[in-house]
Design a protein around this motif. Sequence first.
Motif, PDB file in Angstrom:
ATOM      1  N   THR A  61       0.828  -1.206   0.000  1.00 22.51           N
ATOM      2  CA  THR A  61       0.000   0.000   0.000  1.00 22.51           C
ATOM      3  C   THR A  61       0.862   1.256   0.000  1.00 22.51           C
ATOM      4  O   THR A  61       0.549   2.232  -0.685  1.00 22.51           O
ATOM      5  N   LEU A  62       1.958   1.244   0.756  1.00 18.69           N
ATOM      6  CA  LEU A  62       2.882   2.383   0.749  1.00 18.69           C
ATOM      7  C   LEU A  62       3.417   2.634  -0.659  1.00 18.69           C
ATOM      8  O   LEU A  62       3.461   3.775  -1.126  1.00 18.69           O
ATOM      9  N   LYS A  63       3.805   1.561  -1.319  1.00 20.92           N
ATOM     10  CA  LYS A  63       4.352   1.697  -2.666  1.00 20.92           C
ATOM     11  C   LYS A  63       3.293   2.228  -3.629  1.00 20.92           C
ATOM     12  O   LYS A  63       3.539   3.166  -4.385  1.00 20.92           O
ATOM     13  N   ALA A  64       2.104   1.638  -3.602  1.00 23.12           N
ATOM     14  CA  ALA A  64       1.032   2.056  -4.508  1.00 23.12           C
ATOM     15  C   ALA A  64       0.611   3.503  -4.242  1.00 23.12           C
ATOM     16  O   ALA A  64       0.421   4.284  -5.181  1.00 23.12           O
ATOM     17  N   ALA A  65       0.479   3.870  -2.982  1.00 25.98           N
ATOM     18  CA  ALA A  65       0.080   5.234  -2.636  1.00 25.98           C
ATOM     19  C   ALA A  65       1.145   6.238  -3.067  1.00 25.98           C
ATOM     20  O   ALA A  65       0.832   7.314  -3.595  1.00 25.98           O
ATOM     21  N   SER A  66       2.393   5.891  -2.853  1.00 22.92           N
ATOM     22  CA  SER A  66       3.493   6.779  -3.229  1.00 22.92           C
ATOM     23  C   SER A  66       3.544   6.988  -4.736  1.00 22.92           C
ATOM     24  O   SER A  66       3.754   8.100  -5.214  1.00 22.92           O
ATOM     25  N   GLU A  67       3.335   5.917  -5.477  1.00 26.20           N
ATOM     26  CA  GLU A  67       3.347   6.019  -6.939  1.00 26.20           C
ATOM     27  C   GLU A  67       2.142   6.797  -7.457  1.00 26.20           C
ATOM     28  O   GLU A  67       2.258   7.582  -8.393  1.00 26.20           O
ATOM     29  N   LYS A  68       0.995   6.589  -6.858  1.00 29.68           N
ATOM     30  CA  LYS A  68      -0.224   7.252  -7.317  1.00 29.68           C
ATOM     31  C   LYS A  68      -0.173   8.759  -7.084  1.00 29.68           C
ATOM     32  O   LYS A  68      -0.522   9.541  -7.953  1.00 29.68           O
ATOM     33  N   ALA A  69       0.278   9.165  -5.906  1.00 29.88           N
ATOM     34  CA  ALA A  69       0.249  10.577  -5.537  1.00 29.88           C
ATOM     35  C   ALA A  69       1.566  11.302  -5.791  1.00 29.88           C
ATOM     36  O   ALA A  69       1.630  12.519  -5.661  1.00 29.88           O
ATOM     37  N   LEU A  70       2.615  10.557  -6.144  1.00 31.16           N
ATOM     38  CA  LEU A  70       3.960  11.121  -6.298  1.00 31.16           C
ATOM     39  C   LEU A  70       4.412  11.812  -5.017  1.00 31.16           C
ATOM     40  O   LEU A  70       4.955  12.914  -5.023  1.00 31.16           O
ATOM     41  N   VAL A  71       4.144  11.140  -3.920  1.00 34.99           N
ATOM     42  CA  VAL A  71       4.521  11.577  -2.581  1.00 34.99           C
ATOM     43  C   VAL A  71       5.175  10.380  -1.910  1.00 34.99           C
ATOM     44  O   VAL A  71       4.686   9.258  -2.037  1.00 34.99           O
ATOM     45  N   ARG A  72       6.268  10.581  -1.196  1.00 39.11           N
ATOM     46  CA  ARG A  72       6.922   9.475  -0.484  1.00 39.11           C
ATOM     47  C   ARG A  72       6.230   9.314   0.870  1.00 39.11           C
ATOM     48  O   ARG A  72       6.575   9.961   1.841  1.00 39.11           O
ATOM     49  N   PHE A  73       5.232   8.436   0.903  1.00 36.50           N
ATOM     50  CA  PHE A  73       4.511   8.174   2.142  1.00 36.50           C
ATOM     51  C   PHE A  73       5.355   7.295   3.058  1.00 36.50           C
ATOM     52  O   PHE A  73       6.022   6.362   2.602  1.00 36.50           O
TER      53      PHE A  73
END
Length: 164
Positions: A61-73
């Motif tokens: 989920t961290l990887k997918a969220a980071s890629e989707k939003a272009l934010v390093r969660f």
Amino acid sequence: MASGEVSHAKVNAEVAARSAAELPLGAVITNSGRISAARYPGDTPSTPPFSKKDLIALDDTLKAASEKALVRFSVYIGDLEGDPEAGARAVLAKAPEPAYGTLIAVSPNTRDIVIVSGSEVSSRVNDRVAALGVTAAVTGFRQGNLIDGLIASLRVMATAAAAV
């Protein structure tokens, strides 16, 4: 701390070298920016007491969220001594690419959840997006499932940040 995979051209070798020098023995920063650490046989695990399945789901989920939003969660679970927001900002400052990062910090003992963002993404992961993330997390937390709450928070914030 777990961290999603997003890279930005503004990160230079000096920052990576400084961060690598601060790591404990047996830890490295991978090409993707993640910290990978080994432990000696007999050492107690330094990871949270979650199942492997839960940790994989959180990492995915961290990887997918980071890629989707272009934010390093990133996620931090632990004590946020004193002022929770100041503690969360101190943790974010130690993360790879803090200017491009957003941290969800959870202090289970004090029941605090704080979301802070770096300077380069604060316009997209603003107070409204953070409030959505907290609301999504609290539902899972109330049911006693920390990982589900974190996953819900990441998904909601990534969707909201990507739409801005």
